[in-house]
Design a protein around this motif. Structure first.
Motif, PDB file in Angstrom:
ATOM      1  N   SER A  95       5.950  -5.639  -1.198  1.00 46.58           N
ATOM      2  CA  SER A  95       6.147  -6.986  -0.652  1.00 46.58           C
ATOM      3  C   SER A  95       6.563  -7.944  -1.759  1.00 46.58           C
ATOM      4  O   SER A  95       6.672  -7.561  -2.932  1.00 46.58           O
ATOM      5  CB  SER A  95       4.850  -7.487  -0.016  1.00 46.58           C
ATOM      6  OG  SER A  95       3.907  -7.847  -1.027  1.00 46.58           O
ATOM      7  N   ASN A  96       6.740  -9.219  -1.383  1.00 43.84           N
ATOM      8  CA  ASN A  96       7.083 -10.247  -2.364  1.00 43.84           C
ATOM      9  C   ASN A  96       5.965 -10.452  -3.376  1.00 43.84           C
ATOM     10  O   ASN A  96       6.186 -10.963  -4.473  1.00 43.84           O
ATOM     11  CB  ASN A  96       7.372 -11.569  -1.649  1.00 43.84           C
ATOM     12  CG  ASN A  96       8.029 -12.587  -2.555  1.00 43.84           C
ATOM     13  OD1 ASN A  96       9.146 -12.380  -3.021  1.00 43.84           O
ATOM     14  ND2 ASN A  96       7.336 -13.695  -2.818  1.00 43.84           N
ATOM     15  N   GLU A  97       4.767 -10.033  -2.991  1.00 41.09           N
ATOM     16  CA  GLU A  97       3.611 -10.186  -3.876  1.00 41.09           C
ATOM     17  C   GLU A  97       3.298  -8.895  -4.635  1.00 41.09           C
ATOM     18  O   GLU A  97       2.202  -8.734  -5.183  1.00 41.09           O
ATOM     19  CB  GLU A  97       2.388 -10.622  -3.064  1.00 41.09           C
ATOM     20  CG  GLU A  97       2.435 -12.057  -2.543  1.00 41.09           C
ATOM     21  CD  GLU A  97       3.482 -12.265  -1.458  1.00 41.09           C
ATOM     22  OE1 GLU A  97       4.141 -13.325  -1.465  1.00 41.09           O
ATOM     23  OE2 GLU A  97       3.649 -11.349  -0.609  1.00 41.09           O
ATOM     24  N   GLY A  98       4.260  -7.979  -4.678  1.00 44.72           N
ATOM     25  CA  GLY A  98       4.031  -6.698  -5.347  1.00 44.72           C
ATOM     26  C   GLY A  98       3.859  -6.819  -6.842  1.00 44.72           C
ATOM     27  O   GLY A  98       3.307  -5.919  -7.486  1.00 44.72           O
ATOM     28  N   GLY A  99       4.343  -7.928  -7.421  1.00 43.65           N
ATOM     29  CA  GLY A  99       4.125  -8.178  -8.842  1.00 43.65           C
ATOM     30  C   GLY A  99       5.241  -7.695  -9.741  1.00 43.65           C
ATOM     31  O   GLY A  99       5.269  -8.030 -10.921  1.00 43.65           O
TER      32      GLY A  99
END
Length: 316
Positions: A95-99
């Motif tokens: 996701s966009n928050e995968g880092g």
């Protein structure tokens, strides 16, 4: 295509916003055909059950949906992603928050820059014009040095005028068009009534060699003496002109051009909506308000009727 906007702080399987439920648990959507909860997706991709995750990007062609958002056809509500059948086929993506920037979802867009159009002004100085004189209903006035409108001595006067628009086509965007008429008569005299000049669309083509108050061609009569026309609303012999200009009875001929905005009618001709039958010009009230303009046969280029056209053309 999500059927409505959703709030990322509250959206869930049951709700799209705080205290606002989806109509259908799991999300409301429109498919490619505009069907609510339809089954024709905008885009698809297939992962076989035997295929293993390979830690790379996979692409779905969402061009059509993105265009619908960019053009304003629909509000941008994003993309709702689901599997066709939802049983024993679970997979996951970063996701966009995968880092990791190189693993985030991304939308790749290829655009085509549209060059600014070129504005061109053109003037057509050659016209075909005829007077229509009620007092001489069968006389052809093809070579008169003037055209006239209004009424005088219980007789009415009208005109038909035509300009060649063949150089334009249905891809031409006409942004402005004015019919210019040079007013010269009655010199030095006021008129009892105002002259409101109106422009209509002749209902059919006419022959300059034969047209008069009674006829539009050799042995072919108008349905209505004085000319058949359509108004701006498409009504036969209607009274909503495409364009008009008012000359007060107290105004004297000033030996200069007066302009009438005929953009709408010219666009209808250029686009091919209607055959170019020219302009039928008459006064709103045809009594005690006779005036005359120079015609195409007046002999002076600087006094002839002219059609001024501003158009946009592609710079490509």
């Amino acid at each position: 295509r999500p059927a409505s906007s959703w709030n990322t702080s509250y959206v869930s399987w049951n709700k799209r916003d705080k205290n606002v439920a989806w109509k259908n648990a799991g999300g409301d959507w429109y498919d490619k055909k505009g069907v609510l909860q339809g089954s024709t997706p905008y885009a698809t991709i297939t992962f076989k059950g035997s295929t293993l995750p390979d830690n790379r990007y996979y692409e779905l062609d969402v061009t059509e949906l993105v265009k619908e958002y960019v053009t304003g056809k629909y509000e941008n509500t994003g993309i709702l992603i689901k599997t066709r059948t939802e049983n024993n086929n679970y997979i996951a993506f970063y996701s966009n928050e995968g880092g990791i920037e190189t693993q985030k979802p991304k939308l790749n867009i290829t655009t085509k820059e549209t060059p600014a159009p070129i504005i061109i002004n053109e003037t057509i100085n050659e016209a075909i014009d005829n007077r229509l004189r009620e007092a001489s209903p069968d006389s052809v006035y093809q070579d008169s040095a003037f055209i006239d409108v209004g009424g005088m001595n219980d007789a009415r006067y009208r005109d038909v005028i035509w300009f060649d628009l063949d150089e334009f086509n249905d891809t031409t965007e006409v942004t402005d068009s004015t019919l210019s008429l040079y007013w010269y008569y009655p010199a030095g005299n006021e008129r009892p009534d105002d002259t409101v000049i109106e422009v209509y669309r002749p209902a059919s083509e006419w022959n300059s060699s034969y047209v008069n108050w009674n006829k539009k061609d050799k042995n072919v009569a108008w349905k209505n003496a004085g000319g058949d026309w359509y108004d701006k609303n498409g009504i036969t012999q209607g009274d909503t002109p495409y364009a008009s200009i008012a000359l007060k009875g107290s105004e004297l001929p000033d030996n200069k051009y007066h302009e009438i905005d005929v953009t709408e009618l010219v666009n209808e001709y250029v686009s091919g909506k209607y055959e170019n039958t020219g302009f039928l010009i008459k006064a709103r009230n045809e009594n005690n308000n006779y005036i005359a303009f120079y015609s195409n046969e007046c002999g002076k280029e600087t006094q002839k009727p002219s059609l001024n056209i501003t158009k946009k053309v592609s710079s490509e």
